[in-house]
Design a protein around this motif. Structure first.
Motif, PDB file in Angstrom:
ATOM      1  N   VAL A 151      36.410  39.920  61.840  1.00  0.00           N
ATOM      2  CA  VAL A 151      36.632  41.470  62.185  1.00  0.00           C
ATOM      3  C   VAL A 151      37.470  42.059  61.385  1.00  0.00           C
ATOM      4  N   LEU A 152      37.698  43.336  61.407  1.00  0.00           N
ATOM      5  CA  LEU A 152      38.780  44.049  60.450  1.00  0.00           C
ATOM      6  C   LEU A 152      40.063  44.168  61.101  1.00  0.00           C
ATOM      7  N   ARG A 153      40.954  44.838  60.485  1.00  0.00           N
ATOM      8  CA  ARG A 153      42.401  44.558  60.821  1.00  0.00           C
ATOM      9  C   ARG A 153      42.596  44.962  62.320  1.00  0.00           C
ATOM     10  N   ASP A 154      41.671  45.828  62.879  1.00  0.00           N
ATOM     11  CA  ASP A 154      41.995  46.479  64.177  1.00  0.00           C
ATOM     12  C   ASP A 154      41.400  45.263  65.082  1.00  0.00           C
ATOM     13  N   GLY A 155      40.960  44.153  64.750  1.00  0.00           N
ATOM     14  CA  GLY A 155      40.686  42.907  65.476  1.00  0.00           C
ATOM     15  C   GLY A 155      39.311  43.199  66.548  1.00  0.00           C
ATOM     16  N   GLU A 156      38.520  44.444  66.159  1.00  0.00           N
ATOM     17  CA  GLU A 156      37.492  44.581  66.925  1.00  0.00           C
ATOM     18  C   GLU A 156      36.086  44.765  66.215  1.00  0.00           C
ATOM     19  N   THR A 157      36.494  45.627  65.026  1.00  0.00           N
ATOM     20  CA  THR A 157      35.267  45.990  64.290  1.00  0.00           C
ATOM     21  C   THR A 157      34.550  44.964  63.525  1.00  0.00           C
ATOM     22  N   THR A 158      33.308  44.652  63.372  1.00  0.00           N
ATOM     23  CA  THR A 158      32.656  43.814  62.627  1.00  0.00           C
ATOM     24  C   THR A 158      32.388  44.335  61.441  1.00  0.00           C
ATOM     25  N   PRO A 159      32.682  43.980  60.318  1.00  0.00           N
ATOM     26  CA  PRO A 159      32.351  44.789  58.964  1.00  0.00           C
ATOM     27  C   PRO A 159      30.937  44.624  58.789  1.00  0.00           C
ATOM     28  N   LYS A 160      30.379  45.609  58.135  1.00  0.00           N
ATOM     29  CA  LYS A 160      29.071  45.636  57.965  1.00  0.00           C
ATOM     30  C   LYS A 160      28.784  45.257  56.313  1.00  0.00           C
ATOM     31  N   SER A 161      29.907  45.357  55.619  1.00  0.00           N
ATOM     32  CA  SER A 161      29.717  44.982  54.292  1.00  0.00           C
ATOM     33  C   SER A 161      31.200  44.451  54.110  1.00  0.00           C
ATOM     34  N   VAL A 162      30.934  43.433  53.065  1.00  0.00           N
ATOM     35  CA  VAL A 162      32.323  42.632  52.594  1.00  0.00           C
ATOM     36  C   VAL A 162      32.205  42.449  50.989  1.00  0.00           C
ATOM     37  N   GLY A 163      33.365  42.848  50.695  1.00  0.00           N
ATOM     38  CA  GLY A 163      33.422  42.534  49.092  1.00  0.00           C
ATOM     39  C   GLY A 163      34.373  41.185  48.814  1.00  0.00           C
ATOM     40  N   ILE A 164      34.151  40.279  48.005  1.00  0.00           N
ATOM     41  CA  ILE A 164      34.864  39.096  47.858  1.00  0.00           C
ATOM     42  C   ILE A 164      35.470  38.966  46.237  1.00  0.00           C
ATOM     43  N   ILE A 165      36.569  38.967  45.994  1.00  0.00           N
ATOM     44  CA  ILE A 165      36.981  39.134  44.782  1.00  0.00           C
ATOM     45  C   ILE A 165      37.515  37.780  44.121  1.00  0.00           C
ATOM     46  N   HIS A 166      37.165  37.292  43.191  1.00  0.00           N
ATOM     47  CA  HIS A 166      37.704  36.166  42.834  1.00  0.00           C
ATOM     48  C   HIS A 166      38.721  36.384  41.743  1.00  0.00           C
ATOM     49  N   CYS A 167      39.402  35.070  41.150  1.00  0.00           N
ATOM     50  CA  CYS A 167      40.319  35.012  40.321  1.00  0.00           C
ATOM     51  C   CYS A 167      41.533  36.141  40.479  1.00  0.00           C
ATOM     52  N   VAL A 168      42.087  36.217  41.669  1.00  0.00           N
ATOM     53  CA  VAL A 168      43.033  37.353  42.077  1.00  0.00           C
ATOM     54  C   VAL A 168      44.346  36.509  41.629  1.00  0.00           C
ATOM     55  N   GLY A 169      45.082  36.846  40.680  1.00  0.00           N
ATOM     56  CA  GLY A 169      46.251  36.207  40.155  1.00  0.00           C
ATOM     57  C   GLY A 169      46.082  34.966  39.349  1.00  0.00           C
ATOM     58  N   SER A 170      44.924  34.644  39.066  1.00  0.00           N
ATOM     59  CA  SER A 170      44.653  33.358  38.232  1.00  0.00           C
ATOM     60  C   SER A 170      43.606  33.979  37.136  1.00  0.00           C
ATOM     61  N   ARG A 171      43.609  33.259  36.351  1.00  0.00           N
ATOM     62  CA  ARG A 171      43.005  33.909  34.723  1.00  0.00           C
ATOM     63  C   ARG A 171      43.223  35.298  34.402  1.00  0.00           C
ATOM     64  N   ASP A 172      44.423  35.309  34.381  1.00  0.00           N
ATOM     65  CA  ASP A 172      44.985  36.746  34.432  1.00  0.00           C
ATOM     66  C   ASP A 172      46.443  36.611  33.756  1.00  0.00           C
ATOM     67  N   ARG A 173      46.490  37.181  32.406  1.00  0.00           N
ATOM     68  CA  ARG A 173      47.788  36.948  31.522  1.00  0.00           C
ATOM     69  C   ARG A 173      49.021  37.677  32.389  1.00  0.00           C
ATOM     70  N   LYS A 174      48.545  38.803  33.227  1.00  0.00           N
ATOM     71  CA  LYS A 174      49.941  39.165  33.790  1.00  0.00           C
ATOM     72  C   LYS A 174      50.492  38.311  34.925  1.00  0.00           C
ATOM     73  N   PHE A 175      49.670  37.256  35.353  1.00  0.00           N
ATOM     74  CA  PHE A 175      50.233  36.305  36.272  1.00  0.00           C
ATOM     75  C   PHE A 175      50.274  34.746  35.973  1.00  0.00           C
ATOM     76  N   ASN A 176      48.884  34.196  36.111  1.00  0.00           N
ATOM     77  CA  ASN A 176      48.623  32.748  35.713  1.00  0.00           C
ATOM     78  C   ASN A 176      47.578  32.853  34.878  1.00  0.00           C
ATOM     79  N   ASN A 177      47.750  32.256  33.624  1.00  0.00           N
ATOM     80  CA  ASN A 177      46.555  31.890  32.786  1.00  0.00           C
ATOM     81  C   ASN A 177      45.470  31.032  33.356  1.00  0.00           C
ATOM     82  N   TYR A 178      45.914  30.086  33.999  1.00  0.00           N
ATOM     83  CA  TYR A 178      44.732  28.905  34.433  1.00  0.00           C
ATOM     84  C   TYR A 178      43.943  29.309  35.593  1.00  0.00           C
ATOM     85  N   CYS A 179      43.009  28.317  35.621  1.00  0.00           N
ATOM     86  CA  CYS A 179      41.719  28.624  36.583  1.00  0.00           C
ATOM     87  C   CYS A 179      42.271  27.993  38.018  1.00  0.00           C
ATOM     88  N   SER A 180      42.143  28.366  39.158  1.00  0.00           N
ATOM     89  CA  SER A 180      42.738  27.927  40.101  1.00  0.00           C
ATOM     90  C   SER A 180      41.594  27.006  41.003  1.00  0.00           C
TER      91      SER A 180
END
Lengths: 328, 667, 167
Positions: free
Chosen positions: B378-407
């Protein structure tokens, strides 16, 4: 008393004269002295660099050279316009990076008997000086008439936090320094996620549709979040959002009527200067009705409705985004 | 007359050496030119390392009464042990044999035969001079204490502790949190088989808790480590839990009665609550709760004691204090795991600002049947089921600002999330990835499966997640702005929920821990293994092993493998009962030591201590790793380095420069 | 040797764990480099006593190559950094003795960098060849000194450790 070299830029002599006047008044309240660089010239704004690189850098280099020459105590150079600020900073950075560029620019400067050594002038934006050098505590002490109840959308624009040359003074995506500053003078700060998006710059003259789209997005976002007024830190931003509101309304069938003030005007009001002194009324979308919202007492904090039993907690705010960026 | 009788043996190595070096001339030269230095026999042979070649040396040792042997052949890293053993078998102390390399460092890298032969002469000359100063040595032997310390009670530590304890040896398992289980206990399903994490983990946890050979020290941290392989002295602080574990029955009434509820930033990843007296989760091992004094009303105001009032067993003890325990162990396994990247630092993804942006660990808790939403996505309200969800890979990895390596785990984890969302909510799922990395047994098959389930895959690096809407469809949605690199276009995808597959990072205190245990961290902060391929669980410090994500990001199978591997290494050591250490060590000659203490701070292993009574520095032979830095630094020449003494190095230098030929020293 | 090319003699100190293995690897990979370098294996670059280097010059070497693990990769945690410090100090010291500091060269080479080490050796040989012979023993002999280093000189060099101790 802190002293800075001051590069006003063209806009502050014309359409943004109120920015100049208000910042000078505010500077006095904050014990800041701004000494204008004598004989400065236009910075070339945002386009010239893309048209002809060497003359563009020479143009900015001349201002840096003058600032360096007229400033023997290593004072920082303050630029209130975001485009001027970025150009000065960028030129200094790339002159240091590229010996070839440095040679050519200095060759040009030599014709006027000038020379610039990259790195000798530290360029700062006005917002950076007020939030970092002066500090919120001193600002708070200068407040005589807090802007209680005034809902402000702090608009940073895209140029002051990006790109990062030698460490930025605020987060590039979601800056917060002006938010804190506006809260310090008693105002309410609305969530304004578009706060670091582009105002379109000179796009109004090149492709009006693109510019109107960007301006519309900003106005809508600020209004959607309940702002009475947008606080700007750049003459270009102020001009676009103010002067093109009618055009946006026509184009999108909207009815925006939100005043755009310089953050220094708002600081000045809080420091006790009169509306006229702060140039209120010279903007196209009249700010006076919005400023009438200013209360004598702070608004009672809106009781956050009790979270429902099911509501999941949010992660705590990351207080140190800026310092952790600097540590990298 | 020279005191030593030296034999020089030149190997042809087929044509490997003989092709570029004139071995006959070399041998003849060594026999002649170095005779005054004690060379009594010089021979060449086709393959010196063969049994016939070795016999040749053994025969000379016996018949010619050789006291030193120099073999000119390949690198000592290849055959030093071979020739030492041959000498030992013939009755000579193996450390009186010197192997000099005329293959890797002469014949294989040079082309001019005359020049190569000349260099080979110098190399042999250096070897001969050096070997004169060799001393007969015995390998040092240290007894191995059979008890083992395992630091970290995640799946790596659990596996390692279990393997060792099951073999009948004692294990101290130290865990910082109130329960073992680690990150794995927070998960609901594990990829790619989707079996339930708790179902496979909790039986192991229970076995640990009840194992006769395991002392479980939860809510404890290692404070100090002294000693060396075989004999470490470890100081552990067992934090006060204010619950007497001898009396507590684990009934959990105290938790129910405790009036203070706080957000649980550890086990619930900040998405759920726990009480001020709490167990991390119902299946916690051990089953005893702990009181979080920082949040306890009694510790704050002096009033409440609800837990004490309701505890029938009388187990609550507000007077309890931290306990300091001293452990003696022979080996240590570090399985301290990872921290999740703080996704708030990636400000453009809005985590912490936008309610419906979740981290991977939050989502694990969201899907967990025992989590704050009973497994409802559910969403942060604890009730609503999402109808669409985005999943973002490599957040903080493979990123020169934070970590170069692959997690490593994020792709598979994101696929798992995509599957779970699809299965439980039917929502549209978008995966935003840079490269899809599904390299392991049955991983790519899982990817194929998720693809066939209708999950969308968009390749590119997400620019931002924003609530600034441009179109009516984007109203009240989170908009994911991305350059879809497969169609070369900017896209804006409005979704209800965003999950950030955040990087695995070294523990925030990994540097201090590494320092405490005398090992080192890589640039990224992961513990460094002895060899990245061939010795992945040992470290450069004898007796200290590493396992799991502390060594680098990895999935559960690899973590378990490393835990078991580290245990096997430790068991091997324990079975040896004592361990032979190469006698490459530094020693202080007390009579020469001026007590200046310059060497004291140079030792990275704190092997050098100052004897206040004698006013000399003393080297602990078992701690010393033999780098020789102190030997080089001693201004009084009071420290000698076994096998690499000043005399040996100087003599080799002398020989290499052929000074022994120019100015024959006649003794 | 009028028409002959000057062939310098270079003594190379190698670390058992990285650069010596790099030299082995150069061999295994049959990478070619000039035969002017003669290697001494030590356990660590931290073992290098400045006296070794001065003794090498005194004994007729034209250059000294010091090799060790890359910073952060030392087998003994950080002793290569001590070698770095000593080398920097040594370069200053030899300059005071009238020796070109380029004759002492520090190269980091991991066990995987056979080609890199071979290239560094080739480069150094060329550089020393360009500098010409050092002839320190002959010079010393002219001055009536033996080529054996006196402890007094050595102690000047190790004073770096004293500095550290003082800090």
């Amino acid at each position: 008393m802190q002293t800075y070299s001051y590069y006003p830029g063209c806009a502050l002599e014309r359409n943004a004269a109120v920015y100049h006047d208000s910042l000078m008044a505010v500077a006095e309240s904050l014990d800041l002295t701004f000494t204008e660089v004598a004989d400065w010239n236009c910075c070339g704004a945002t386009e010239y660099i893309t048209i002809d690189l060497i003359p563009a850098y020479a143009l900015v280099g001349r201002n840096l050279a003058l600032a360096a020459e007229q400033n023997c105590n290593g004072r920082s150079l303050v630029a209130p316009c975001s485009a001027c600020f970025l150009n000065l900073k960028k030129a200094d950075h790339y002159l240091a990076q590229s010996p070839e560029l440095n040679r050519k620019v200095n060759q040009a400067l030599a014709a006027g008997g000038l020379h610039y050594e990259p790195g000798s002038v530290h360029v700062k934006h006005l917002l950076e000086i007020i939030t970092e050098d002066v500090g919120f505590e001193k600002v708070a002490r200068a407040v005589k008439r807090p802007l209680f109840g005034l809902k402000i959308a702090p608009y940073y624009g895209c140029l002051i936090v990006r790109p990062v040359f030698d460490g930025t003074f605020d987060d590039a995506e979601q800056p917060t320094s002006m938010d804190t500053l506006m809260r310090t003078i008693g105002a309410e700060v609305v969530d304004f996620p578009a706060k670091a998006q582009c105002c379109g710059g000179h796009m109004t003259q090149i492709s009006e549709a693109v510019a109107l789209h960007l301006i519309h997005q900003l106005l809508k976002n600020a209004v959607d979040h309940g702002a009475d007024v947008i606080a700007a830190i750049c003459p270009m931003c102020q001009l676009n959002l103010d002067a093109y509101q009618d055009a946006v309304n026509k184009h999108y069938g909207t009815n925006f009527h939100i005043p755009i003030l310089y953050f220094t005007q708002l600081l000045g009001l809080a420091f006790g200067f009169g509306e006229a002194t702060m140039g209120i009324g010279q903007e196209l979308v009249d700010a006076r009705p919005a400023l009438a919202n200013i209360q004598v007492k702070p608004l009672k904090p809106v009781k956050r409705k009790r979270p429902s039993k099911t509501e999941l907690p949010m992660p705590p705010k990351l207080q140190e985004v800026r310092s952790c960026l600097k540590n990298e | 007359m020279p005191q030593e009788r030296i034999g020089v043996y030149v190997c042809h190595c087929g044509s490997n050496i003989a092709g570029t070096v004139d071995v006959e001339e070399l041998t003849a030269w060594a026999g002649e030119a170095l005779r005054h230095r004690g060379v009594v026999v010089a021979r060449d042979y086709k393959f010196m390392c063969s049994s016939l070649g070795q016999d040749l040396i053994a025969k000379d040792i016996k018949e010619d009464a050789l006291t030193r042997v120099v073999v000119a052949a390949c690198s000592p890293h290849l055959h030093e042990a071979t020739f030492r053993k041959a000498c030992a078998d013939a009755g000579m102390n193996p450390y009186l044999c010197e192997l000099v390399s005329i293959r890797e460092q002469v014949s294989w890298v040079h082309t001019d035969k005359a020049a190569a032969t000349a260099k080979a002469k110098a190399v042999i000359s250096g070897g001969v001079e050096r070997v004169i100063h060799h001393a007969p040595l015995e390998p040092m032997s240290v007894p191995i204490n059979p008890a083992t310390l395992v630091v970290g009670g995640g799946i790596a530590g659990i596996q390692a502790a279990m393997e060792i304890a099951d073999s009948g040896f004692h294990v101290y398992l130290v865990e910082r949190e109130p329960s073992i289980g680690g990150h794995m206990a927070q998960f609901d399903k594990t990829f790619p088989t989707l079996d339930c994490a708790a179902c496979i983990l909790t039986p192991k946890m229970v076995s640990i808790g009840s194992h006769p050979h395991i002392t479980l020290l939860t809510y404890s941290e290692v404070e100090q480590v002294d000693g060396y392989v075989g004999n470490f002295n470890v100081t552990v602080r067992k934090k006060a839990s204010y619950v007497n574990s001898d009396l507590c029955t684990g009934c959990s009434v105290c938790e129910e009665k405790c009036p203070k509820s706080v957000i649980d930033p550890v086990f619930e990843a900040g998405l759920g609550y726990r009480k001020a007296i709490y167990r991390s989760f119902p299946q916690a091992v051990p089953k005893f709760p702990v009181i979080d004094a920082d949040n306890c009303i009694y510790f704050d105001t002096g009033k409440c004691k609800a837990c004490e009032i309701h505890c029938e067993a009388g187990a609550i003890d507000f007077e309890q204090e931290d306990q300091i325990l001293e452990l003696n162990v022979g080996n240590i396994i570090l399985a301290t795991g990872y921290d999740l990247f703080d996704a708030r630092r990636e400000t453009q993804y809005g985590y912490g600002r936008l309610a419906n942006v979740f981290t991977s660990l939050e989502f694990e808790r969201l899907t967990n049947a025992a989590g704050p939403t009973n497994g409802n996505i559910v969403l942060r309200d604890g009730e609503t089921t999402p109808k669409s969800v985005g999943i973002i890979h490599c957040v903080g990895s493979r990123d020169r600002k934070f970590n170069n390596y692959c997690s490593v785990i994020c792709c598979m984890q994101s696929l798992k999330f995509a599957h779970l969302v699809k299965e439980r909510t039917g929502a549209e799922v978008f995966n935003f990835y840079i490269d899809m990395r599904t390299a392991y047994k049955e991983y790519d098959e899982f990817y194929q499966r998720v693809l066939s389930e209708g999950v969308h895959f968009i390749r590119g690096r997400v620019a931002e997640v924003t609530d600034v809407s441009n179109t009516p469809e984007e109203e009240d949605k989170l908009v994911i702005q991305i350059e879809d690199t497969r169609i070369g276009r900017q896209r804006r995808i409005p979704v209800d929920m965003v999950i950030l597959s955040a990087a695995l990072e070294p523990r925030h205190d990994s540097d201090e821990v590494a320092h405490q245990f005398g090992i080192s961290c890589s640039v990224n902060g992961w513990f460094i293994e002895k060899h990245p391929k061939l010795d992945p669980v040992a470290t450069m410090t004898e007796g200290i092993y590493i396992a799991g994500c502390a060594q680098g990001p990895k999935d559960i199978p690899s973590t378990v493998t490393q835990g078991a591997a580290a245990a096997a290494r430790v068991l091997g050591r324990i079975q040896q009962k004592e361990m032979a250490l190469e006698p490459i060590r530094a020693e202080v000659t007390e009579a020469l030591c001026s007590g200046c203490r310059i060497c004291n701070n140079l030792c990275p292993y704190t092997a050098i201590v100052f004897d206040e009574a004698k006013e000399v520095s003393v080297i602990n032979a078992a701690l010393c790793q033999g780098c020789g830095t102190c030997v080089a630094a001693c201004p009084s020449n009071a420290i000698s380095g076994t096998q690499f003494s000043n005399e040996q190095v100087m003599a080799q230098l002398h020989g290499l420069l052929m000074l022994n030929i120019m100015e024959p020293v006649v003794s | 040797m009028n028409n002959e090319q000057f062939e310098p003699v270079i003594i190379g100190f190698t670390c058992n764990w990285c650069s010596y293995r790099a030299a082995d690897l150069a061999g295994t990979a049959r990478v070619k480099y000039p035969p002017n370098v003669r290697l001494i294996r030590l356990m660590c670059s931290g073992r290098i006593d400045p006296t070794f280097v001065l003794q090498a010059f005194a004994g007729g070497a034209d250059g000294v190559l010091i090799t060790g693990c890359h910073p952060g990769e030392c087998h003994y945690l950080e002793q290569n950094l001590k070698a770095l410090r000593r080398t920097m100090l040594l370069q200053r010291t030899v300059a005071q003795f009238g020796i070109e500091p380029e004759r002492v060269r520090l190269v980091w080479a991991s066990a995987a960098e056979g080609v890199y080490l071979a290239n560094a050796i080739t480069e150094m040989v060329e550089e020393i060849r360009a500098l010409g012979p050092l002839n320190w023993p002959q010079v010393a002999a002219l001055n009536g000194k033996s080529h054996v280093l006196t402890p007094a000189i050595a102690s000047v060099v190790v004073s770096e450790e004293l500095v550290e101790a003082a800090i």
